[in-house]
Design a protein around this motif. Structure first.
Motif, mmCIF file in Angstrom:
data_model
loop_
_atom_site.group_PDB
_atom_site.id
_atom_site.type_symbol
_atom_site.label_atom_id
_atom_site.label_comp_id
_atom_site.label_asym_id
_atom_site.label_seq_id
_atom_site.Cartn_x
_atom_site.Cartn_y
_atom_site.Cartn_z
ATOM 1 N N GLU A 173 27.760 -15.602 10.980
ATOM 2 C CA GLU A 173 27.644 -14.211 11.417
ATOM 3 C C GLU A 173 26.510 -14.065 12.429
ATOM 4 O OE1 GLU A 173 26.901 -9.885 9.423
ATOM 5 O OE2 GLU A 173 28.134 -11.310 8.279
ATOM 6 N N GLU A 174 25.384 -14.708 12.176
ATOM 7 C CA GLU A 174 24.275 -14.656 13.130
ATOM 8 C C GLU A 174 24.701 -15.227 14.481
ATOM 9 O OE1 GLU A 174 19.993 -16.789 13.837
ATOM 10 O OE2 GLU A 174 20.496 -16.240 11.770
ATOM 11 N N LEU A 175 25.436 -16.328 14.443
ATOM 12 C CA LEU A 175 25.927 -16.916 15.687
ATOM 13 C C LEU A 175 26.911 -15.977 16.382
ATOM 14 C CD1 LEU A 175 26.194 -19.510 17.530
ATOM 15 C CD2 LEU A 175 28.389 -19.723 16.363
ATOM 16 N N ALA A 176 27.800 -15.358 15.619
ATOM 17 C CA ALA A 176 28.795 -14.461 16.212
ATOM 18 C C ALA A 176 28.123 -13.289 16.918
ATOM 19 C CB ALA A 176 29.773 -13.969 15.144
ATOM 20 N N PRO A 207 31.177 -8.951 10.830
ATOM 21 C CA PRO A 207 31.281 -9.479 9.458
ATOM 22 C C PRO A 207 32.731 -9.732 9.025
ATOM 23 C CG PRO A 207 29.772 -7.629 9.543
ATOM 24 C CD PRO A 207 30.465 -7.685 10.876
ATOM 25 N N ASP A 208 33.659 -8.836 9.424
ATOM 26 C CA ASP A 208 35.066 -9.029 9.074
ATOM 27 C C ASP A 208 35.638 -10.267 9.758
ATOM 28 O OD1 ASP A 208 35.100 -6.841 7.428
ATOM 29 O OD2 ASP A 208 36.155 -5.531 8.836
ATOM 30 N N LEU A 209 35.242 -10.494 10.986
ATOM 31 C CA LEU A 209 35.691 -11.666 11.728
ATOM 32 C C LEU A 209 35.277 -12.944 11.010
ATOM 33 C CD1 LEU A 209 36.745 -13.044 14.351
ATOM 34 C CD2 LEU A 209 34.462 -12.729 15.275
ATOM 35 N N VAL A 210 34.012 -13.015 10.633
ATOM 36 C CA VAL A 210 33.510 -14.213 9.955
ATOM 37 C C VAL A 210 34.169 -14.366 8.580
ATOM 38 C CG1 VAL A 210 31.460 -15.291 8.942
ATOM 39 C CG2 VAL A 210 31.348 -14.287 11.234
ATOM 40 N N ARG A 211 34.300 -13.269 7.850
ATOM 41 C CA ARG A 211 34.920 -13.332 6.519
ATOM 42 C C ARG A 211 36.371 -13.823 6.622
ATOM 43 N NH1 ARG A 211 33.478 -8.755 4.895
ATOM 44 N NH2 ARG A 211 35.301 -7.537 5.490
ATOM 45 N N THR A 212 37.106 -13.334 7.610
ATOM 46 C CA THR A 212 38.495 -13.750 7.784
ATOM 47 C C THR A 212 38.577 -15.222 8.185
ATOM 48 O OG1 THR A 212 39.097 -11.497 8.429
ATOM 49 C CG2 THR A 212 40.626 -13.259 9.057
ATOM 50 N N LEU A 213 37.689 -15.641 9.080
ATOM 51 C CA LEU A 213 37.659 -17.045 9.478
ATOM 52 C C LEU A 213 37.343 -17.941 8.272
ATOM 53 C CD1 LEU A 213 37.687 -19.155 11.825
ATOM 54 C CD2 LEU A 213 35.223 -18.773 11.988
ATOM 55 N N LEU A 214 36.380 -17.518 7.472
ATOM 56 C CA LEU A 214 35.963 -18.327 6.321
ATOM 57 C C LEU A 214 37.051 -18.414 5.247
ATOM 58 C CD1 LEU A 214 32.208 -17.486 5.909
ATOM 59 C CD2 LEU A 214 33.232 -19.669 6.530
ATOM 60 N N ALA A 215 37.949 -17.439 5.222
ATOM 61 C CA ALA A 215 39.039 -17.514 4.235
ATOM 62 C C ALA A 215 39.850 -18.798 4.431
ATOM 63 C CB ALA A 215 39.936 -16.284 4.346
ATOM 64 N N GLY A 216 39.931 -19.254 5.670
ATOM 65 C CA GLY A 216 40.634 -20.494 5.932
ATOM 66 C C GLY A 216 39.767 -21.729 5.854
#
Length: 194
Positions: free
Chosen positions: A83-86, A181-190
């Protein structure tokens, strides 16, 4: 960095912001810096080198964010680190997208910029590779799932950040505080181990 060189880079950034990349000539940059064109070439071999200096030295720093990420393997959470990187990537792309667009529209400038990047070992692929390396290390210690593809995940993350910055130039968007945060959470789901 010398005061004169710094003044030239600052002037180049100002000229690019005011006139756009296509009209950011060395004559305009020298005028804004209060120096001669000859002095520009004592510090830079080409106009493309000046633009690269603007990109690397005056724009929000993406390189330090990717380097910090590499130092955080096994620390904090993968989500927090990404998230910090994003956040850094969205800000970097938001500030640099007009510069990139101007380069892509000018074949001569683009070829010179490519050559400058090749000589410096830089380029837009470097942060993607660094984040993929971070994800591989997290995968090695079990914080990213064994079936995840770190290269694809890194490309997806940067692609989404770039797309966000691009769209922000065209339309009003929901706040970044919601998307990142949603972007990172969705990416991490995979990526998360099952």
């Amino acid at each position: 960095m010398t005061p004169t060189r710094d003044r030239i880079v600052a002037a180049a950034e100002q000229v690019i912001q005011e006139l756009g990349l296509a009209r950011a000539t060395t004559k305009e940059i020298a005028r804004a810096a209060g120096c001669s064109e000859a002095l520009l070439y004592k510090h830079f071999r080409t106009k493309e080198e000046i633009f690269l200096a603007v990109l690397l030295e005056r724009m929000p720093a993406l390189r330090p964010a990717t380097q910090r990420l590499g130092e955080r393997v096994g620390q904090g959470t993968v989500a927090g680190n990404l998230e910090e990187l994003a956040w850094a990537a969205v800000e970097f792309f938001r500030r640099t997208i007009s510069l990139a667009g101007g380069m892509l529209s000018d074949p001569s400038l683009l070829n010179g910029f490519r050559q400058t990047l090749a000589e410096s070992g830089g380029g837009p692929h470097v942060p993607i590779d660094l984040v993929a390396s971070y994800l591989r290390e997290e995968q090695r210690i079990g914080r990213v799932g064994p079936d995840a593809n770190p290269d694809a995940a890194s490309a997806l993350l940067f692609g989404a950040c770039f797309h966000r910055a691009f769209l922000a130039n065209l339309v009003e968007l929901a706040p970044d505080e919601v998307l990142v945060p949603d972007l990172v959470r969705t990416l991490l789901a995979g990526l998360t181990p099952r």
